[in-house]
Design a protein around this motif. Structure first.
Motif, PDB file in Angstrom:
ATOM      1  N   ARG A  33       7.649  15.129  -5.189  1.00  0.00           N
ATOM      2  CA  ARG A  33       8.227  14.470  -5.853  1.00  0.00           C
ATOM      3  C   ARG A  33       9.671  13.531  -5.448  1.00  0.00           C
ATOM      4  NH1 ARG A  33       8.723  14.160 -11.742  1.00  0.00           N
ATOM      5  NH2 ARG A  33      11.264  12.841 -12.467  1.00  0.00           N
ATOM      6  N   ASP A  34       9.437  14.116  -4.270  1.00  0.00           N
ATOM      7  CA  ASP A  34      10.363  13.578  -3.344  1.00  0.00           C
ATOM      8  C   ASP A  34       9.417  12.173  -2.654  1.00  0.00           C
ATOM      9  OD1 ASP A  34       8.687  14.609  -1.789  1.00  0.00           O
ATOM     10  OD2 ASP A  34      10.159  15.835  -0.567  1.00  0.00           O
ATOM     11  N   VAL A  35       8.117  12.087  -3.165  1.00  0.00           N
ATOM     12  CA  VAL A  35       7.358  10.805  -2.541  1.00  0.00           C
ATOM     13  C   VAL A  35       7.468   9.843  -3.369  1.00  0.00           C
ATOM     14  CG1 VAL A  35       4.822  10.086  -1.224  1.00  0.00           C
ATOM     15  CG2 VAL A  35       6.339  12.253  -0.323  1.00  0.00           C
ATOM     16  N   GLN A  36       7.158  10.382  -4.730  1.00  0.00           N
ATOM     17  CA  GLN A  36       7.545   9.402  -5.828  1.00  0.00           C
ATOM     18  C   GLN A  36       8.698   8.638  -5.604  1.00  0.00           C
ATOM     19  OE1 GLN A  36       6.313  11.444  -9.517  1.00  0.00           O
ATOM     20  NE2 GLN A  36       5.230  12.958  -8.182  1.00  0.00           N
ATOM     21  N   ASP A  37       9.696   9.250  -5.657  1.00  0.00           N
ATOM     22  CA  ASP A  37      11.190   8.482  -5.677  1.00  0.00           C
ATOM     23  C   ASP A  37      10.674   7.501  -4.552  1.00  0.00           C
ATOM     24  OD1 ASP A  37      11.233   9.883  -7.551  1.00  0.00           O
ATOM     25  OD2 ASP A  37      13.097  11.829  -6.361  1.00  0.00           O
ATOM     26  N   PHE A  38      10.665   7.771  -3.093  1.00  0.00           N
ATOM     27  CA  PHE A  38      10.867   7.028  -2.356  1.00  0.00           C
ATOM     28  C   PHE A  38      10.015   5.486  -2.520  1.00  0.00           C
ATOM     29  CE2 PHE A  38       8.119   5.131   1.357  1.00  0.00           C
ATOM     30  CZ  PHE A  38       9.075   4.655   1.804  1.00  0.00           C
ATOM     31  N   VAL A  39       8.795   6.054  -2.923  1.00  0.00           N
ATOM     32  CA  VAL A  39       8.207   4.538  -3.292  1.00  0.00           C
ATOM     33  C   VAL A  39       8.576   3.932  -5.211  1.00  0.00           C
ATOM     34  CG1 VAL A  39       5.448   3.799  -4.750  1.00  0.00           C
ATOM     35  CG2 VAL A  39       5.501   5.614  -2.671  1.00  0.00           C
ATOM     36  N   ILE A  40       9.341   4.733  -5.568  1.00  0.00           N
ATOM     37  CA  ILE A  40       9.337   4.228  -6.793  1.00  0.00           C
ATOM     38  C   ILE A  40      10.999   3.306  -6.118  1.00  0.00           C
ATOM     39  CG2 ILE A  40      11.275   3.735  -8.856  1.00  0.00           C
ATOM     40  CD1 ILE A  40       9.043   6.977  -9.625  1.00  0.00           C
ATOM     41  N   GLY A  41      11.722   3.970  -5.489  1.00  0.00           N
ATOM     42  CA  GLY A  41      12.622   3.094  -4.591  1.00  0.00           C
ATOM     43  C   GLY A  41      12.441   1.779  -3.792  1.00  0.00           C
ATOM     44  N   THR A  42      11.390   2.292  -3.412  1.00  0.00           N
ATOM     45  CA  THR A  42      10.958   1.119  -2.588  1.00  0.00           C
ATOM     46  C   THR A  42      10.055   0.093  -3.269  1.00  0.00           C
ATOM     47  OG1 THR A  42       9.908   2.010  -0.757  1.00  0.00           O
ATOM     48  CG2 THR A  42       9.435   0.158  -0.636  1.00  0.00           C
ATOM     49  N   GLY A  88       1.424  11.915  -9.939  1.00  0.00           N
ATOM     50  CA  GLY A  88       2.709  10.817  -9.200  1.00  0.00           C
ATOM     51  C   GLY A  88       2.185   9.191  -9.154  1.00  0.00           C
ATOM     52  N   TYR A  89       1.284   9.245  -9.039  1.00  0.00           N
ATOM     53  CA  TYR A  89       0.621   8.378  -9.208  1.00  0.00           C
ATOM     54  C   TYR A  89       0.495   7.321 -10.407  1.00  0.00           C
ATOM     55  CZ  TYR A  89      -3.440   4.063 -10.243  1.00  0.00           C
ATOM     56  OH  TYR A  89      -4.215   3.343 -10.089  1.00  0.00           O
ATOM     57  N   LEU A  90       0.836   7.820 -11.428  1.00  0.00           N
ATOM     58  CA  LEU A  90       0.403   7.840 -12.553  1.00  0.00           C
ATOM     59  C   LEU A  90       2.207   7.664 -13.457  1.00  0.00           C
ATOM     60  CD1 LEU A  90      -2.164   9.082 -14.842  1.00  0.00           C
ATOM     61  CD2 LEU A  90      -2.146   6.413 -13.455  1.00  0.00           C
ATOM     62  N   ARG A  91       2.841   8.449 -12.717  1.00  0.00           N
ATOM     63  CA  ARG A  91       4.450   7.964 -13.236  1.00  0.00           C
ATOM     64  C   ARG A  91       4.796   7.209 -12.194  1.00  0.00           C
ATOM     65  NH1 ARG A  91       9.203  11.035  -9.874  1.00  0.00           N
ATOM     66  NH2 ARG A  91      10.633  10.164 -10.812  1.00  0.00           N
ATOM     67  N   VAL A  92       4.827   6.016 -10.644  1.00  0.00           N
ATOM     68  CA  VAL A  92       4.879   5.085 -10.761  1.00  0.00           C
ATOM     69  C   VAL A  92       4.943   4.137 -11.559  1.00  0.00           C
ATOM     70  CG1 VAL A  92       5.127   3.832  -8.390  1.00  0.00           C
ATOM     71  CG2 VAL A  92       4.923   5.938  -7.653  1.00  0.00           C
ATOM     72  N   ALA A  97       8.221   8.732  11.426  1.00  0.00           N
ATOM     73  CA  ALA A  97       9.095   9.868  12.319  1.00  0.00           C
ATOM     74  C   ALA A  97       9.935  10.728  11.140  1.00  0.00           C
ATOM     75  CB  ALA A  97       9.779   9.074  12.924  1.00  0.00           C
ATOM     76  N   GLU A  98      10.621  10.536  10.202  1.00  0.00           N
ATOM     77  CA  GLU A  98      11.737  10.947   9.822  1.00  0.00           C
ATOM     78  C   GLU A  98      11.198  11.868   8.371  1.00  0.00           C
ATOM     79  OE1 GLU A  98      13.660   7.781   7.873  1.00  0.00           O
ATOM     80  OE2 GLU A  98      14.641   6.628   9.142  1.00  0.00           O
ATOM     81  N   HIS A  99       9.962  11.592   7.861  1.00  0.00           N
ATOM     82  CA  HIS A  99       9.074  12.721   7.445  1.00  0.00           C
ATOM     83  C   HIS A  99       8.270  13.014   6.997  1.00  0.00           C
ATOM     84  CE1 HIS A  99      13.041  12.176   4.099  1.00  0.00           C
ATOM     85  NE2 HIS A  99      12.938  11.049   4.592  1.00  0.00           N
ATOM     86  N   GLU A 124       0.868  -0.886  -0.120  1.00  0.00           N
ATOM     87  CA  GLU A 124       0.258  -0.414   0.038  1.00  0.00           C
ATOM     88  C   GLU A 124       1.316   1.435  -0.012  1.00  0.00           C
ATOM     89  OE1 GLU A 124      -4.346   1.790   2.433  1.00  0.00           O
ATOM     90  OE2 GLU A 124      -2.656  -0.080   3.141  1.00  0.00           O
ATOM     91  N   PRO A 125       1.472   1.310  -1.009  1.00  0.00           N
ATOM     92  CA  PRO A 125       2.509   2.981  -1.265  1.00  0.00           C
ATOM     93  C   PRO A 125       1.853   4.267  -0.709  1.00  0.00           C
ATOM     94  CG  PRO A 125       2.433   1.492  -3.437  1.00  0.00           C
ATOM     95  CD  PRO A 125       0.981   0.684  -2.569  1.00  0.00           C
ATOM     96  N   GLU A 126       1.334   4.169  -0.821  1.00  0.00           N
ATOM     97  CA  GLU A 126       0.429   5.597  -0.548  1.00  0.00           C
ATOM     98  C   GLU A 126       0.061   6.095   0.373  1.00  0.00           C
ATOM     99  OE1 GLU A 126      -2.729   6.812  -4.077  1.00  0.00           O
ATOM    100  OE2 GLU A 126      -1.970   4.616  -3.775  1.00  0.00           O
ATOM    101  N   ALA A 127      -0.005   4.422   1.774  1.00  0.00           N
ATOM    102  CA  ALA A 127      -0.409   5.043   3.443  1.00  0.00           C
ATOM    103  C   ALA A 127       0.966   4.507   3.962  1.00  0.00           C
ATOM    104  CB  ALA A 127      -1.156   3.846   3.627  1.00  0.00           C
ATOM    105  N   VAL A 128       0.824   5.632   5.214  1.00  0.00           N
ATOM    106  CA  VAL A 128       2.152   6.605   6.569  1.00  0.00           C
ATOM    107  C   VAL A 128       1.426   5.349   7.686  1.00  0.00           C
ATOM    108  CG1 VAL A 128       1.770   8.392   6.359  1.00  0.00           C
ATOM    109  CG2 VAL A 128       3.884   7.040   7.407  1.00  0.00           C
ATOM    110  N   SER A 129       1.570   4.807   9.026  1.00  0.00           N
ATOM    111  CA  SER A 129       1.082   3.950  10.042  1.00  0.00           C
ATOM    112  C   SER A 129       2.322   5.626  10.417  1.00  0.00           C
ATOM    113  CB  SER A 129       2.034   2.954  10.722  1.00  0.00           C
ATOM    114  OG  SER A 129       0.941   2.213   9.684  1.00  0.00           O
TER     115      SER A 129
END
Length: 687
Positions: free
Chosen positions: A414-423, A464-468, A386-388, A374-379
């Motif tokens: 863009r930084d969130v997209q890059d994080f999701v792509i990297g993950t 962003g969703y479509l880029r990923v 905690a970091e971002h 679930e790449p768009e979600a965060v607990s």
């Protein structure tokens, strides 16, 4: 008599004719229907007498701004920096190509140039429409619809649309609109569960059907207006979160595409038009067989560990599954739905010998391996948050509300997209994963990006969703991608074009699912419809149904298994293995063939017929009462088939019965239902 420029777009079976209006500087629809419908006086022509409205308000206009069209629903509302609203444009030229048309209009006062764009889709009866804007002075676009569609009606417009809620999506719904306005949409950052961005319109009881579908996985609306003079005009487009979009000099703003379709064969025929279009969207990936999936969620929930998952994988392999997917609960901190999202690393406690060893063990069983994310979600308790903390949607000074105990990442960054792509690259590059299920379980609430200045949050999230997804398709082309959003919350053509299958609903109960799939197949193709066999009881229709019913219903799309196989006895496993083997024999027909929707879940018997070459596959399902035989006189139910050659013969190899095509069209296939026999899969060979 003065003639006005006219352009005609032609598809496989339809024509769409547009002309410049004799009444003002706008384009209007001249004809839309079967090939040849453009020859003769336009059915949309009108008396050209108006009282208390302008000619633009009565015209079957393809697209008009507020200003020129002041009263009856403008498609574009633009405001200048001084607050003045309105556009009065002039025709600026046309560009016509092979299956394309571009009509330009220019307003010298605002500096706005608007181009109406048309494109036919080869091999289909779909025409794509969208609009492009450029300007020489800053403007605020308060409404920016993709297109308007005009349909002549003689009495009232019959609207068919798909409604619902979570666990009850895609309910086929009908409304007869004689005057007034009907609107539907979503502001949940996804199409949502309440309405699908799809609409069919018929002229009262007439058979012919017109359809539209908006290609946009964000906020949207579709609005139908029954206007004076006997026409219905449908507007569709995206809905900016901020209420307007800022257009600055040098930028080109392009609206989402609106797919427009026509069929003379009613809603069923219109469904086949959409199916062909979605097969084209899938492209070469359509040739990849849709594997029989086993997903462990309903068996284990968050209680995920290597030993339990391997036990399920072994049972799934034994009955013929080809793919094993570990759902939610595989990563660190994910003991329940309060933690873990964002920290996408396998839980070492759950996989003590390493996740790579676990994946290898699954593959040793002859199964491909898949994973839920679930790449768009965060607990809130995650390390990522905690970091971002700045990465989530938020409004300064306002509390961040939790939905399903989670927050939503601002995927427009863009930084969130890059994080999701990297993950995703890390997971797919580290482990032998061939299937990815992308879920989304909450909409944004406090949707802001403090300090960002003017933004278009909804469009940026969509981009962003479509880029990923585009990255996944280009860098990991062999990975099968499933689209999911709490069930069927994000299913539209942009997602369909970039995924392989979608998840219509979290509800897998047999009769509930039948109703969901019946509506779904009116708008979407069988090859993208993931459908599981589970033990789930009915939520809205709790009547029990057999295991055969669950399998036949699931075979209507892409077969999956979600039941806890450890609880099934040997008889159930043997029956399941037989159904899976049958699915493998017919899946090419189901996914590549022409589908005919036979009846509806409200009927005592309904089904889906698939035709490919000389083979016809019929999934028949009993939904109603039995005939009482043998206690009282009764006769078998009949399911009339469609589209067959009446002069041909059709052989049912399983029963040895031969049917004439005319017999199947006139009388139908016979089915003698009983309490224990409520579904059949029939394969016919034409000779």
């Amino acid at each position: 008599m003065t003639s006005y420029p006219r352009w005609t777009l032609r598809t496989e079976q339809t024509s769409y004719a547009v002309r410049l209006s004799p009444d003002g500087p706008w384009a209007e629809l001249d004809a839309w229907g079967p090939l040849g419908a453009e020859t003769g006086p336009s059915a949309l022509d009108w008396s050209r007498r108006t009282h208390f409205i302008t000619p633009a308000d009565a015209a079957p206009a393809e697209y008009l701004p507020y200003g020129l069209r002041p009263f009856n629903g403008a498609d574009l509302v633009a405001a200048r920096a001084d607050g003045e609203r309105g556009v009065w444009w002039q025709f600026a030229g046309a560009e016509e190509g092979e299956g394309t048309l571009r009509l330009a209009f220019h307003d010298t006062e605002t500096g706005l140039r608007t181009v109406l764009c048309y494109e036919t889709v080869p091999g289909t009866d779909v025409i794509l429409r969208w609009t492009e804007f450029t300007t020489s002075a800053e403007l605020r676009l308060e409404r920016l619809d993709s297109a308007a569609v005009n349909i002549p009606v003689t009495a009232f417009a019959r609207l068919t649309y798909l409604t619902g809620q979570w666990s009850q999506e895609f309910q086929k719904t009908r409304l007869d609109l004689s005057r007034g306005t009907f609107t539907m949409g979503s502001v949940q950052a996804v199409p949502g569960h309440a309405y699908a961005p799809w609409l069919a319109v018929q002229d009262g009881d007439a058979q012919a059907a017109y359809g539209i579908a908006l290609e946009w996985p964000g906020n949207w609306h579709i609005t139908a207006e029954a206007e004076p003079g006997g026409a219905v005009r449908v507007r569709a487009g995206r809905v900016p979160h901020e209420g307007a979009v800022r257009l600055v000099p040098g930028d080109t703003l392009t609206t989402p595409r609106l797919a427009c379709a026509f069929s003379p064969d009613g809603l069923d025929g219109l469904a086949r038009v959409w199916h062909r279009y979605e097969r084209r969207l899938t492209g070469e990936r359509l040739d990849r067989p849709r594997q029989v999936l086993y997903n462990s969620w309903e068996a284990t929930g968050f209680d995920v560990d290597a030993a339990g998952q391997l036990e399920l994988a072994k049972a799934a392999a034994d009955i013929g599954a080809e793919l094993f997917v570990v759902d939610d609960g595989w990563f660190t901190g994910r003991d329940d739905d309060t933690g873990g999202l964002g920290d996408w690393y396998p839980d070492p406690a759950a996989f003590p010998e390493g996740f790579d060893r676990f994946v290898e063990d699954v593959r040793t069983l002859g199964l491909d391996f898949g994973l839920w994310v679930e790449p768009e979600a965060v607990s809130p308790a995650s390390r990522l948050y905690a970091e971002h903390p700045e990465w989530v949607y938020r409004i300064d000074g306002r509390p961040a509300r939790l939905v399903r105990n989670q927050l939503l990442l601002d995927l427009g960054r863009r930084d969130v997209q890059d994080f999701v792509i990297g993950t995703l690259d890390r997971l797919l590059g580290t482990y032998d994963i061939s299937y990815l299920k992308w879920d989304m379980n909450r909409p944004p609430t406090e949707r802001g990006r403090p300090g960002a200045g003017p933004v278009d949050l909804d469009a940026e999230h969509v981009a962003g969703y479509l880029r990923v997804l585009d990255h996944l398709r280009s860098v990991h082309p062999g990975v099968t991608v499933e689209g999911c959003a709490g069930g069927g919350g994000r299913i539209e053509h942009a997602t369909v074009a970039r995924t392989d299958v979608v998840w219509p609903s979290d509800n897998t109960a047999p009769l509930d699912r039948l109703s969901i799939q019946h509506g779904f197949l009116h708008a979407h193709a069988p090859h993208i419809m993931s459908s599981w066999v589970t033990d789930a009881p009915g939520v809205f229709d709790p009547r029990p149904r057999s295991l055969a019913f669950r399998f036949v219903n699931a075979i209507c799309g892409v077969l999956g298994i979600g039941a806890d196989l450890r609880a099934w006895n040997q008889e159930q496993r043997t029956e399941a293995a037989a159904w899976i083997a049958r699915y493998k024999e017919v899946r090419d027909v189901v996914h590549h063939g022409e589908a005919w929707l036979l009846g509806s879940p409200e009927d005592a018997i309904c089904g889906v017929q698939y035709d490919l070459g000389d083979r016809t596959v019929v999934a028949a399902l009993s939904t109603g009462r039995l005939d009482g035989a043998p206690l009282v006189p009764g006769r078998p139910d009949r399911l009339r088939l469609r589209g067959l050659d009446p002069a041909a013969h059709y052989d049912d190899a399983e029963t040895g019965t031969t049917y004439g095509g005319a017999h199947l069209l006139h009388y139908g296939l016979p089915f003698a239902w009983s309490a224990g026999h409520d579904a059949e899969l029939v394969v016919l060979m034409r000779r």
